[in-house]
Design a protein around this motif. Structure first.
Motif, PDB file in Angstrom:
ATOM      1  N   ALA A  26      69.919   8.496  -6.819  1.00 58.02           N
ATOM      2  CA  ALA A  26      68.700   8.172  -7.576  1.00 58.02           C
ATOM      3  C   ALA A  26      67.568   9.452  -7.298  1.00 58.02           C
ATOM      4  O   ALA A  26      66.828   9.424  -7.593  1.00 58.02           O
ATOM      5  N   PRO A  27      67.258   8.935  -5.761  1.00 61.64           N
ATOM      6  CA  PRO A  27      66.472  10.437  -5.424  1.00 61.64           C
ATOM      7  C   PRO A  27      66.468  11.653  -5.460  1.00 61.64           C
ATOM      8  O   PRO A  27      65.119  12.722  -6.119  1.00 61.64           O
ATOM      9  N   TYR A  58      63.497   5.067  -8.785  1.00 61.07           N
ATOM     10  CA  TYR A  58      63.640   6.396  -9.842  1.00 61.07           C
ATOM     11  C   TYR A  58      62.802   5.840 -10.846  1.00 61.07           C
ATOM     12  O   TYR A  58      62.581   6.772 -11.181  1.00 61.07           O
ATOM     13  N   GLY A  59      63.615   4.771 -11.341  1.00 61.76           N
ATOM     14  CA  GLY A  59      62.906   4.004 -12.685  1.00 61.76           C
ATOM     15  C   GLY A  59      60.664   4.531 -12.140  1.00 61.76           C
ATOM     16  O   GLY A  59      60.592   4.809 -12.928  1.00 61.76           O
ATOM     17  N   THR A  60      60.213   4.092 -10.540  1.00 61.30           N
ATOM     18  CA  THR A  60      59.090   4.476 -10.866  1.00 61.30           C
ATOM     19  C   THR A  60      58.526   5.759 -10.327  1.00 61.30           C
ATOM     20  O   THR A  60      57.358   6.201 -11.420  1.00 61.30           O
ATOM     21  N   VAL A  61      59.214   6.598 -10.028  1.00 68.49           N
ATOM     22  CA  VAL A  61      59.265   7.521 -10.323  1.00 68.49           C
ATOM     23  C   VAL A  61      59.117   8.438 -11.969  1.00 68.49           C
ATOM     24  O   VAL A  61      58.230   9.224 -12.040  1.00 68.49           O
ATOM     25  N   ILE A  62      60.589   8.409 -12.718  1.00 69.96           N
ATOM     26  CA  ILE A  62      60.164   8.795 -14.116  1.00 69.96           C
ATOM     27  C   ILE A  62      58.606   8.359 -15.334  1.00 69.96           C
ATOM     28  O   ILE A  62      58.326   9.364 -15.580  1.00 69.96           O
ATOM     29  N   ALA A  63      58.799   6.589 -14.359  1.00 67.58           N
ATOM     30  CA  ALA A  63      57.879   6.005 -15.255  1.00 67.58           C
ATOM     31  C   ALA A  63      56.239   7.276 -14.518  1.00 67.58           C
ATOM     32  O   ALA A  63      54.702   6.583 -15.585  1.00 67.58           O
ATOM     33  N   SER A  64      56.589   7.593 -13.450  1.00 69.98           N
ATOM     34  CA  SER A  64      54.835   8.516 -13.176  1.00 69.98           C
ATOM     35  C   SER A  64      54.926   9.429 -14.100  1.00 69.98           C
ATOM     36  O   SER A  64      54.007  10.076 -14.057  1.00 69.98           O
ATOM     37  N   LEU A  65      55.708  10.201 -14.303  1.00 70.36           N
ATOM     38  CA  LEU A  65      55.643  11.392 -15.145  1.00 70.36           C
ATOM     39  C   LEU A  65      55.099  11.289 -16.833  1.00 70.36           C
ATOM     40  O   LEU A  65      55.240  10.033 -17.073  1.00 70.36           O
ATOM     41  N   MET A  86      66.612  -3.872 -15.540  1.00 73.42           N
ATOM     42  CA  MET A  86      65.522  -4.897 -15.588  1.00 73.42           C
ATOM     43  C   MET A  86      64.939  -4.551 -14.783  1.00 73.42           C
ATOM     44  O   MET A  86      62.971  -4.158 -14.989  1.00 73.42           O
ATOM     45  N   SER A  87      64.784  -4.374 -12.968  1.00 73.85           N
ATOM     46  CA  SER A  87      64.162  -3.958 -13.220  1.00 73.85           C
ATOM     47  C   SER A  87      62.662  -3.081 -12.859  1.00 73.85           C
ATOM     48  O   SER A  87      61.346  -2.220 -12.621  1.00 73.85           O
ATOM     49  N   ILE A  88      63.694  -2.010 -13.091  1.00 75.25           N
ATOM     50  CA  ILE A  88      63.792  -0.190 -14.141  1.00 75.25           C
ATOM     51  C   ILE A  88      61.855  -1.182 -15.158  1.00 75.25           C
ATOM     52  O   ILE A  88      61.006  -0.361 -14.731  1.00 75.25           O
TER      53      ILE A  88
END
Length: 463
Positions: A27-28, A328-335, A375-377
């Motif tokens: 993930a990271p 992981y999902g939070t990083v992707i969403a920040s791009l 679901m969390s992502i």
């Protein structure tokens, strides 16, 4: 390049997780690969420490009590013999001629009461193996029967289930575990009905073709006749406490309490407790059930401290796996490249956010191989938009909750799913032998139920 980097990162996450590499490492690393391909090489370390780890830690803070108490409750149910007692009683009541139904019901009751699906698989498999062997039913149907009772209607659909998949939407939508009870019950009955009908039909088809239980090495030992096992109602009582107390706390006790203190800075500055009541209710219910189990079986524990420690430690890997996927999902969403993907997803059926939400949760659950992680992502990145869209369209947040929970339990059980791999290992069978039966019950029929619930919710609203 940014959007391409995200898609490549997602593809690698799915492929490498399927190959057995831990998501704690994947993930990271893959999140940072997406950052690198977006042209933000200078932000690698800040993204890791300030975005990834912050999101991962926030998830642990929010949901660790549920993972801890759930794992502890499951271990106590297992070591006290309660899980086996319930399974045996149902098998004896239903009879060997309805072996598939007996296994599905046993798993369903245990998981609906809060017992971990892994504990259920270990507890029920030896019973199922003996029952199927005696009746001459092909062994390769056992994983599908266990999966139907553990991974489907009791995990995402039935109102009040304490499964983490039913708790995750609560903070995003201000709902509780009993959201959209009528629709959840309908969805659960569809999964249960189609699944048991189809498995029974497959049983008859295979047996008519001359296939029996088969010869398998490494079969589980029979349970000793003197193995400790309480009576059925004593074993069932903690499960009834979880369900009943969860309902009372969520619907009556906690909403009536003055929670104005939450507006203080030290409590997060919340204006109301709706985003917390769903989680608080499950915490209280599982805590009471854990204490009840300890007291009920006080004279039965061989080593209570060992049971408590093993149950507590058993919560660590599941929550860390899920939390890293959230990071992981939070990083992707920040791009910046995620804007294209977000707009594409939100543009699906713009007048009905239920469809967009179902697609987003399904896709992410399938990619990560995790219902809770996917679901969390999805809700972390798009939950606020879905709530705003639903409010504008006059759609109840409870309906959003139920659709998100049910959508998480469809594509999550693709072949690389950890629970599927573990279940097949417990049953000593391969994907080739049994996965097709599992997929019908955990992917196809839940998708059918999800479509029905979305249709009914769109036509008649929340009920």
């Amino acid at each position: 390049m940014g959007t391409l980097g995200i898609l490549l990162s997602l593809a690698l996450l799915m492929y490498l997780a399927y190959r057995g590499i831990s998501v704690l490492l994947l993930a990271p690393l893959l999140a940072l690969l997406a950052v690198l391909m977006s042209g933000e090489a200078a932000l690698l370390l800040p993204t890791y420490t300030q975005v990834f780890m912050k999101a991962m830690g926030g998830y642990v803070i929010q949901f660790f009590p549920l993972f801890l108490l759930g794992a502890l409750f499951g271990k106590l149910m297992d070591d006290s013999g309660s899980a086996r007692a319930i399974a045996h009683a149902i098998v004896n009541k239903v009879g060997s001629q309805r072996a598939v139904l007996a296994i599905v019901l046993a798993c369903g009751i245990l998981t609906y009461g809060g017992v971990s699906l892994f504990v259920v698989a270990f507890a029920v498999y030896p019973i199922g193996a003996a029952l199927f062997r005696e009746a001459g039913i092909p062994k390769r149907l056992i994983p599908a029967a266990i999966a139907l009772g553990s991974f489907t209607f009791t995990m995402t659909a039935l109102p009040g289930t304490p499964a983490i998949q039913n708790a995750i939407p609560s903070p995003f939508f201000g709902t509780d575990a009993f959201a959209a009870p009528g629709l959840g019950l309908i969805g659960g009955l569809i999964m249960f009905g189609l699944g048991t009908w189809w498995l029974s039909a497959q049983q008859r088809k295979l047996m008519a073709a001359g296939e029996g239980y088969g010869h398998h090495s490494g079969e589980p030992d029979s349970e000793p006749a003197d193995a400790p096992r309480p009576g059925f109602w004593i074993a069932l009582l903690p499960i009834l406490v979880v369900i009943g107390l969860n309902f009372v706390m969520a619907k009556q006790v906690l909403p009536a309490i003055d929670t104005s203190y939450l507006a203080k800075p030290e409590f997060g500055g919340l204006q109301d407790a709706r985003s917390l009541i769903g989680i608080w209710s499950i915490i209280v219910a599982l805590s009471a059930a854990v204490l009840l189990l300890v007291v009920l079986h006080w004279a039965r524990w061989a080593d209570l401290m060992k049971t408590i420690n093993e149950g507590s430690f058993g919560s660590m890997l599941p929550i860390l796996n899920t939390a890293t996927e959230v990071g992981y999902g939070t990083v992707i969403a920040s791009l910046a490249g995620f804007v294209v993907i977000r707009d594409l997803v939100l543009g699906i059926a713009p007048g009905n956010p239920l469809i967009s939400e179902a697609v987003a949760v399904n896709v992410l659950a399938g990619i990560t191989g995790s219902a809770s992680g996917g679901m969390s992502i999805a809700l972390k990145t798009l939950g606020a938009e879905y709530l705003a869209m639903a409010t504008a369209a006059g759609i109840s947040p409870e309906l959003l909750h139920r659709v998100a929970a049910m959508a998480s339990g469809c594509m999550d059980t693709l072949p690389h799913n950890g629970a599927v791999i573990s279940l097949l290992a417990i049953c000593r069978l391969t994907h080739r032998e049994s996965y097709g039966f599992i997929a019908m019950n955990t992917v196809v029929f839940p998708l059918v139920a999800l479509v029905v619930v979305i249709t009914l919710g769109t036509l008649f609203g929340n009920f």
